[in-house]
Design a protein around this motif. Structure first.
Motif, mmCIF file in Angstrom:
data_model
loop_
_atom_site.group_PDB
_atom_site.id
_atom_site.type_symbol
_atom_site.label_atom_id
_atom_site.label_comp_id
_atom_site.label_asym_id
_atom_site.label_seq_id
_atom_site.Cartn_x
_atom_site.Cartn_y
_atom_site.Cartn_z
ATOM 1 N N LYS A 68 19.117 -17.083 -23.452
ATOM 2 C CA LYS A 68 18.368 -18.246 -23.931
ATOM 3 C C LYS A 68 19.293 -19.468 -23.999
ATOM 4 C CE LYS A 68 13.995 -18.719 -25.027
ATOM 5 N NZ LYS A 68 12.979 -18.607 -23.987
ATOM 6 N N HIS A 71 19.591 -20.656 -20.540
ATOM 7 C CA HIS A 71 18.300 -21.241 -20.151
ATOM 8 C C HIS A 71 18.184 -22.682 -20.662
ATOM 9 C CE1 HIS A 71 13.866 -21.573 -19.927
ATOM 10 N NE2 HIS A 71 13.857 -21.835 -21.223
ATOM 11 N N HIS A 83 17.101 -22.126 -14.655
ATOM 12 C CA HIS A 83 16.342 -22.241 -15.909
ATOM 13 C C HIS A 83 15.248 -21.161 -15.947
ATOM 14 C CE1 HIS A 83 14.616 -24.419 -19.319
ATOM 15 N NE2 HIS A 83 13.459 -24.483 -18.703
ATOM 16 N N ASP A 87 15.276 -17.289 -18.049
ATOM 17 C CA ASP A 87 14.186 -16.963 -18.975
ATOM 18 C C ASP A 87 13.501 -15.644 -18.583
ATOM 19 O OD1 ASP A 87 13.435 -17.979 -21.387
ATOM 20 O OD2 ASP A 87 11.659 -19.003 -20.638
HETATM 21 FE FE LIG Z 1 11.990 -22.414 -22.312
#
Ligand SMILES: [Fe+2]
Length: 208
Positions: A68, A71, A83, A87
């Motif tokens: 995360k 991300h 990105h 995720d």
């Molecule tokens: Fe997000």
């Protein structure tokens, strides 16, 4: 007036008031296993398996959170692709976290849960709070996967040896397979190939 004979003076009156701010002792200590259902697994086996599964859980929760972080903080021309990839991997690690934690519980143990406890337990190197470049993000993620793979293989073999087939199956079919695949997807981003123009072969390499 007739009195209800079943009602005693000590009975707690029914009330709509929520009973807030309650605290009490634990109902089971961390690191123990309860006397459980007929799983046909000795207490000693369940103690060993839950201890190792909790270590794997702490590392998987750390990797999940590292995904995360990557991300959110990724930068550069491949921002959009990474990105989304980070995720996707995060979501898959979330599934593994739940499966590992619930395996600990069903074996009669107590699963690690809170971030502070996870931070004290994980073997994955702590990254800085600030942003890092993509190549470092990818390298950190791969290193974290490696920590998980390294402990998963012997854990799976040990589980099979002790007759804990469910733990063996979870670790092999879910943890190892997912982590192997994610390592591949990350590693290919660190192969240094030209983006637009093919590299010319050197005269020495081209000569026959
Ligand atoms: Fe997000």
């Amino acid at each position: 007036m007739t009195r209800n004979p079943n009602r005693t003076k000590s009975a707690v009156p029914v009330s709509a008031q929520p009973r807030l701010h309650q605290r009490a002792g634990e109902i089971q200590a961390y690191g123990t296993v309860s006397h459980l259902p007929p799983l046909e697994l000795e207490e000693a086996v369940r103690l060993e398996m839950t201890a190792q599964l909790n270590q794997l859980l702490a590392d998987t929760m750390t990797l999940r959170d590292l995904y995360k972080k990557c991300h959110w903080q990724v930068a550069g021309p491949t921002f959009y692709q990474l990105h989304l990839l980070f995720d996707k991997h995060f979501d898959e690690q979330v599934e593994l976290v739940d499966a590992l934690a619930e395996r600990v519980q069903l074996l009669g143990g107590v699963s690690l849960a809170m971030a502070a406890d996870v931070a004290e337990t994980t073997q994955i190197e702590r990254p800085p709070r600030g942003r890092e470049e993509i190549t470092v993000q990818l390298s950190r993620l791969i290193d974290a996967h490696q920590v998980i793979i390294q402990q998963s293989r012997p854990l799976a073999r040990r589980a099979a040896e002790l007759g804990d087939d469910g733990t063996n199956d979870l670790v092999v079919s879910d943890v190892i397979r997912t982590n192997e695949l994610q390592i591949w997807f990350l590693s290919e981003h660190l192969v240094d190939v030209p983006l637009v123009a093919a590299k010319e072969r050197s005269a020495a390499a081209g000569a026959s």
